[in-house]
Structures are given as C-alpha cells and as structure tokens.
Design a protein around this motif. Structure first.
Motif, mmCIF file in Angstrom:
data_model
loop_
_atom_site.group_PDB
_atom_site.id
_atom_site.type_symbol
_atom_site.label_atom_id
_atom_site.label_comp_id
_atom_site.label_asym_id
_atom_site.label_seq_id
_atom_site.Cartn_x
_atom_site.Cartn_y
_atom_site.Cartn_z
ATOM 1 N N TRP A 295 0.779 -1.236 0.000
ATOM 2 C CA TRP A 295 0.000 0.000 0.000
ATOM 3 C C TRP A 295 0.819 1.298 0.000
ATOM 4 C CZ3 TRP A 295 -4.794 -1.286 3.621
ATOM 5 C CH2 TRP A 295 -5.587 -2.233 2.945
ATOM 6 N N PRO A 296 1.934 1.358 0.745
ATOM 7 C CA PRO A 296 2.698 2.621 0.682
ATOM 8 C C PRO A 296 3.128 2.986 -0.740
ATOM 9 C CG PRO A 296 3.438 1.292 2.539
ATOM 10 C CD PRO A 296 2.487 0.431 1.747
ATOM 11 N N LEU A 297 3.560 1.958 -1.507
ATOM 12 C CA LEU A 297 3.932 2.194 -2.905
ATOM 13 C C LEU A 297 2.680 2.495 -3.738
ATOM 14 C CD1 LEU A 297 6.571 -0.380 -4.183
ATOM 15 C CD2 LEU A 297 6.698 2.118 -4.192
ATOM 16 N N ALA A 298 1.613 1.745 -3.453
ATOM 17 C CA ALA A 298 0.364 1.918 -4.196
ATOM 18 C C ALA A 298 -0.164 3.342 -4.006
ATOM 19 C CB ALA A 298 -0.669 0.891 -3.736
ATOM 20 N N ALA A 299 0.067 3.908 -2.816
ATOM 21 C CA ALA A 299 -0.407 5.271 -2.546
ATOM 22 C C ALA A 299 0.231 6.262 -3.517
ATOM 23 C CB ALA A 299 -0.072 5.660 -1.099
ATOM 24 N N ARG A 300 1.464 6.009 -3.927
ATOM 25 C CA ARG A 300 2.138 6.912 -4.875
ATOM 26 C C ARG A 300 1.448 6.835 -6.238
ATOM 27 N NH1 ARG A 300 3.562 10.416 -2.126
ATOM 28 N NH2 ARG A 300 4.634 11.266 -3.966
ATOM 29 N N SER A 301 1.164 5.603 -6.681
ATOM 30 C CA SER A 301 0.484 5.452 -7.970
ATOM 31 C C SER A 301 -0.935 6.011 -7.904
ATOM 32 C CB SER A 301 0.423 3.977 -8.379
ATOM 33 O OG SER A 301 1.697 3.546 -8.807
ATOM 34 N N LEU A 302 -1.579 5.860 -6.734
ATOM 35 C CA LEU A 302 -2.928 6.407 -6.559
ATOM 36 C C LEU A 302 -2.904 7.922 -6.736
ATOM 37 C CD1 LEU A 302 -5.901 6.244 -5.794
ATOM 38 C CD2 LEU A 302 -5.223 6.249 -3.387
ATOM 39 N N LEU A 303 -1.894 8.557 -6.130
ATOM 40 C CA LEU A 303 -1.768 10.011 -6.282
ATOM 41 C C LEU A 303 -1.607 10.369 -7.761
ATOM 42 C CD1 LEU A 303 -1.527 12.823 -5.055
ATOM 43 C CD2 LEU A 303 0.929 12.406 -4.716
ATOM 44 N N ALA A 304 -0.818 9.560 -8.471
ATOM 45 C CA ALA A 304 -0.627 9.816 -9.908
ATOM 46 C C ALA A 304 -1.960 9.712 -10.655
ATOM 47 C CB ALA A 304 0.398 8.832 -10.478
ATOM 48 N N HIS A 305 -2.773 8.707 -10.288
ATOM 49 C CA HIS A 305 -4.096 8.579 -10.924
ATOM 50 C C HIS A 305 -4.976 9.782 -10.584
ATOM 51 C CE1 HIS A 305 -3.973 4.727 -12.881
ATOM 52 N NE2 HIS A 305 -3.539 4.112 -11.796
ATOM 53 N N LEU A 306 -4.964 10.174 -9.307
ATOM 54 C CA LEU A 306 -5.804 11.313 -8.892
ATOM 55 C C LEU A 306 -5.391 12.582 -9.644
ATOM 56 C CD1 LEU A 306 -5.947 10.474 -5.091
ATOM 57 C CD2 LEU A 306 -7.943 10.638 -6.611
ATOM 58 N N GLU A 307 -4.097 12.805 -9.760
ATOM 59 C CA GLU A 307 -3.631 13.990 -10.500
ATOM 60 C C GLU A 307 -4.093 13.940 -11.955
ATOM 61 O OE1 GLU A 307 0.386 15.108 -7.921
ATOM 62 O OE2 GLU A 307 0.598 14.370 -9.967
ATOM 63 N N HIS A 308 -4.053 12.723 -12.530
ATOM 64 C CA HIS A 308 -4.491 12.551 -13.912
ATOM 65 C C HIS A 308 -5.985 12.865 -14.035
ATOM 66 C CE1 HIS A 308 -5.135 9.793 -17.612
ATOM 67 N NE2 HIS A 308 -4.646 10.944 -18.028
ATOM 68 N N LEU A 309 -6.779 12.424 -13.024
ATOM 69 C CA LEU A 309 -8.225 12.685 -13.046
ATOM 70 C C LEU A 309 -8.507 14.180 -12.877
ATOM 71 C CD1 LEU A 309 -9.443 9.607 -10.970
ATOM 72 C CD2 LEU A 309 -9.827 10.025 -13.421
ATOM 73 N N VAL A 310 -7.705 14.854 -12.053
ATOM 74 C CA VAL A 310 -7.859 16.308 -11.879
ATOM 75 C C VAL A 310 -7.562 17.015 -13.210
ATOM 76 C CG1 VAL A 310 -6.947 18.357 -10.704
ATOM 77 C CG2 VAL A 310 -7.387 16.256 -9.383
ATOM 78 N N GLU A 311 -6.486 16.585 -13.881
ATOM 79 C CA GLU A 311 -6.126 17.166 -15.187
ATOM 80 C C GLU A 311 -7.265 17.037 -16.187
ATOM 81 O OE1 GLU A 311 -1.485 15.818 -14.909
ATOM 82 O OE2 GLU A 311 -2.556 15.271 -16.753
#
Ligand SMILES: [Zn+2]
Length: 495
Positions: free
Chosen positions: A463-479
C-alpha cells in the motif's frame, strides 16, 4: 539447488551434398523465450530414463518424429492410429513413453541420438537448467517423409518451422531477423562451419559448459543482467550493449564490484577485438540504472548521453551528461558486413520525466528501460511520475511496431503491442476504481482513505507504494476535470 533437466534434439538432413537443420520459432505467447528460434526441447519427466529418452519423447511430441529401431517415421497429430493417439496424449500430459512404445512392439533407437554436449543456463537465470543437446541425422530414405515436417508441429509450442542450411540460419541471426540464445547460436555456427563432425558442436573443450553471463540475442545486441538494488521481486537490471565495431552501453546499473566487473570483462574483450566504446547511454537516472556509469565512463574515457531532464537530475550525482538526446533522434553505430546498428530514441516520460526507450532498427527490438517490466511493476511516483504522460508513452511505444521488447527488469517479451496494451488497460481499469471510490465518498477524501478501497486486491505491505500510484491517478483525473482537489483532499466532480 539441483538444476532442472531438459533435453533438445537437432534434426539434420543432407540434400544434394548440403546439410540442412530444422529449426522453429517458439510461439510468441510463450512467457519464456517466446518468438526465439530454437530446436525441439523440453523438461525431463520422471518416466524419462535418460536425457536421450527425454529428447526422443520431445521430438515425437513437438514434431511427430519417431526414431525407433525399425525406422524413422512422421506421425501426424490427427493420425488415426495407435501412434497418433500416443502423440496426442504426449502433447496433453505426462507419458511413460518408452513403456508405451514397448507395448506397441517398438523400441527407441538411442544410438541415432549423437550427444553434442550439455549447457547450463547463465548464473542469473533461475531455476538453473541443464540442457543436453543431441543431433539426429536423417537417413537418405527418410527425406521425402520430412519435407512436410513444418506442417506437423505442435501449434501451442511453435509459430513456424523450416529446414534451412546452417549458414543461412546463422546469417538470419547476424542480420537481426532471428533471435537465439547462446547454445542455439553455438550449434548453428558450428554446423555452418562443418556439419559433418559432432565433436565440433560441443560447447568447448569439455562436454559441459555454463553459458556466459550475457546473451547476444541477435548479432550486436547483447543483454547482460546485472545484480542491482532494485525493487523486488526484480533483482537485476538488464544492461544492454549495442553495436559491433562501435558500441554503446545502455544502463550500467551496478555499483563498482563483482557485478560491474562482468560488464567490464565483456567490454574489454570487445575493445581488445577492435571495437570502440562510443558512449554510455541512459534510459533515466534512477540508481539501479546508473550505479556504474561514472566508473565505466572513466575507465573507457567514454561520454554519457541522456535526455535533458535526466541530465538535470544527475547534476548532483557527479555524472556529467555531454550530449542531450531527444525524441526521434537516431544513434548510428558502425557495424560489420551486415551494416550499421541504428537506435531510434523515443522520449517516453511518465515513470521519469526524461525517460528514453531505444528502438534497435535492425532487429525490431525495443529496449524499453522502465517503461514496462516483465518482472515486478513500474511505479509512477509524483511529482517525478505523471500518469497522463505515462499512458501517452505506452501508446507512443506501441506505434513503433516492435517485434520484441527488452525491459530493464525481467525477460524479453515477444508481441510488445499486446504487452503494452495490457498495461494501458490495467492502468485505466485502476483509474476507474479510483473514480468509483471517489463517488462512494460523500465528503472530499484523503489519499490514505482511498488506498484500501482502490487497492483492496493487493497485499497491505504494497500500500505505501500503491499510494504513490494512486496520487498519480488522482492527479491525472484532476487534469481531465473528472476529480477536484484542494490540498490533500480529492472529490468526484459530478455529472
Ligand atoms: Zn526507474
């Protein structure tokens, strides 16, 4: 640990005084060595009394070639006979081949299998496997039967097969049309020099040899996996040496020591034979890709080339990049009689802003760095990582139409477009889970609240690593305007 045992049979025939061997391209979908050219081979079963028995069974199963004391025959997969039934059973399950043949009144002709040595897989390839190779020479009377051999191959195992003169087979590897591993190349080369004496086919002075650490998959494209401190389950970074009279080294990732020495031994040998190291080229700046760059550059007085963003990231690490590479650039290296080696640079940001892939034009192999991995996963870690860029880079790499993909971590993959498509779909499916999780939350959600919902299918330690990818997905969704963000809180933007 004991080595896995396998056996392989090389069929040879002579027509009009010229020898031909039979080889086949392994099915593209096979996880191990898919798309490579090889001979008939497989693992020894408990019922196989010897390596010969294993080779004979594999030859029967994969090609339908039955070598018995009463003659050599070709058994079609759909043949309506006891032997046809036996072959179909061999293809689908384990078989006590010699006993079953005995019940049909037949006996294997072991004397027709000439041993041409044992090869052990290179030290980094686990589980270790020992392969015994045998040559089977078809008699003059057999020729007619085996003209159609290619039509009788086990389709799950092979794409295509053909009879070919050894010199033509070697030329196909030299010009980059065909991928081979070290023992196959050795046997083809020895047959091209002299097909008549089996002694020449032995791996060396001895009957057994450990394959060298690197594999020259086509002439002038060498892969040397070096042990690095990378992300588990991967343990190695593939260092790639491209070229013949001029060379570049891509990603010497190990720190100075025994591992980097393996690279230096190889490069020393090539330089002693007249090659010149033109540059060290980087896919990106992560430590498991640049660990040996400084010392290797000093040792060979070679410049370092990379993307501008990689050069910038390496400023603090004491690695000076002297040439900046960008998308579309071609690096041309003088080759041998077969022509030059050209590498096309592809700017593929996402995992790292300056990430480059290199397309080896002669072989159609995409040297993919950390764009994708066949062992482990690629982390997209903001702010360096960017999911939108990453998805665009996967699409960009698909458009090259490569025949083979060489990732930095893990083994080569045939049909790169399928693998790249799989990763695009995998990321988009995850992004849909992120959207669904945001929709579930009545109030704006913190990143760490979303991790257990979106990554319910992966173990908690990830999960700690997954949280980084999750942030990347969230940023992509914001974009894309699908999600809103304020500080650490995210919400779904309603329809
Ligand atoms: Zn990386």
């Amino acid at each position: 640990m004991t080595a896995k045992k396998t056996a392989s049979a090389v069929l040879i025939r002579t027509r009009a005084g010229r020898a031909e061997l039979f080889w086949a391209q392994r099915a593209l979908a096979r996880a191990f060595l898919g798309g490579f050219h090889a001979f008939f081979a497989g693992s020894k079963l408990p019922a196989d009394a010897s390596f010969v028995a294993c080779a004979a069974r594999e030859l029967f199963e994969e090609a339908g070639v039955l070598v018995t004391r009463s003659g050599t025959r070709l058994i079609a997969l759909d043949e309506d006979s006891a032997l046809g039934v036996l072959r179909r059973r061999a293809c689908t399950g384990e078989l006590d081949f010699e006993s079953e043949l005995g019940e049909l009144g037949l006996q294997l002709d072991a004397a027709r299998f000439e041993p041409v040595g044992h090869w052990l897989t290179p030290p980094w390839l686990l589980p270790t496997s020992e392969t015994a190779f045998f040559v089977v020479r078809l008699g003059d009377d057999d020729h007619g039967i085996f003209d159609a051999l290619a039509d009788h191959l086990q389709v799950e195992e092979f794409e295509v097969g053909s009879w070919i003169e050894p010199a033509a087979a070697l030329a196909a590897w030299q010009t980059g049309q065909v991928f081979m591993t070290t023992p196959i190349e050795h046997i083809v080369r020895a047959l091209a020099e002299d097909a008549s004496s089996p002694g020449r086919l032995l791996p060396g002075e001895q009957e057994q040899a450990v394959s060298q650490a690197h594999i020259e998959i086509v002439a002038g494209l060498r892969v040397l996996p070096l042990h690095t401190a990378t992300l588990l389950p991967a343990t190695h970074t593939n260092c790639v040496i491209v070229g013949q009279s001029e060379l570049v080294i891509i990603d010497p990732g190990s720190k100075p020591g025994a591992e980097l020495d393996k690279l230096w031994e190889l490069v020393d040998r090539l330089v002693d034979a007249g090659a010149r190291l033109k540059a060290i080229v980087l896919t990106h700046q992560h430590p498991d890709h640049v660990g040996g760059v400084r010392e290797t550059a000093t040792r060979y007085a070679a410049p370092v080339w990379a993307h501008a963003a990689t050069a910038l990231a390496l400023e603090g690490a004491g690695i000076r990049v002297s040439r900046l590479l960008d998308d579309g650039e071609r690096l041309v290296l003088a080759g041998d009689a077969g022509g030059e080696h050209a590498l096309e640079c592809l700017h593929t940001p996402g995992h790292a802003a300056g990430h480059l892939c290199f397309y080896h034009e002669r072989s159609g192999c995409l040297i993919a760095g950390d764009l994708v991995a066949s062992t482990g996963t690629i982390v997209i870690d903001p702010p360096e990582g960017n999911m939108g860029d990453y998805l665009a880079s996967l699409r960009r790499a698909q458009r090259v139409g490569a025949r083979m993909l060489l990732p930095a971590h893990g083994w080569l993959v045939a049909q790169p477009e399928r693998l790249l498509e799989h990763f695009v779909e995998h990321r988009l499916a995850r992004e849909q889970l992120v959207v669904a999780a945001l929709e579930q939350c009545e109030n704006p959600a913190m990143l760490l609240e979303l991790v257990p919902i979106v990554y319910a299918d992966v173990p908690e330690y990830v999960w700690p690593l997954a949280a980084r990818s999750l942030l990347a997905h969230l940023e992509h969704l914001v974009e894309q305007g699908v999600a809103g963000r304020e500080g650490d809180r995210f919400w779904h933007c309603g329809q």
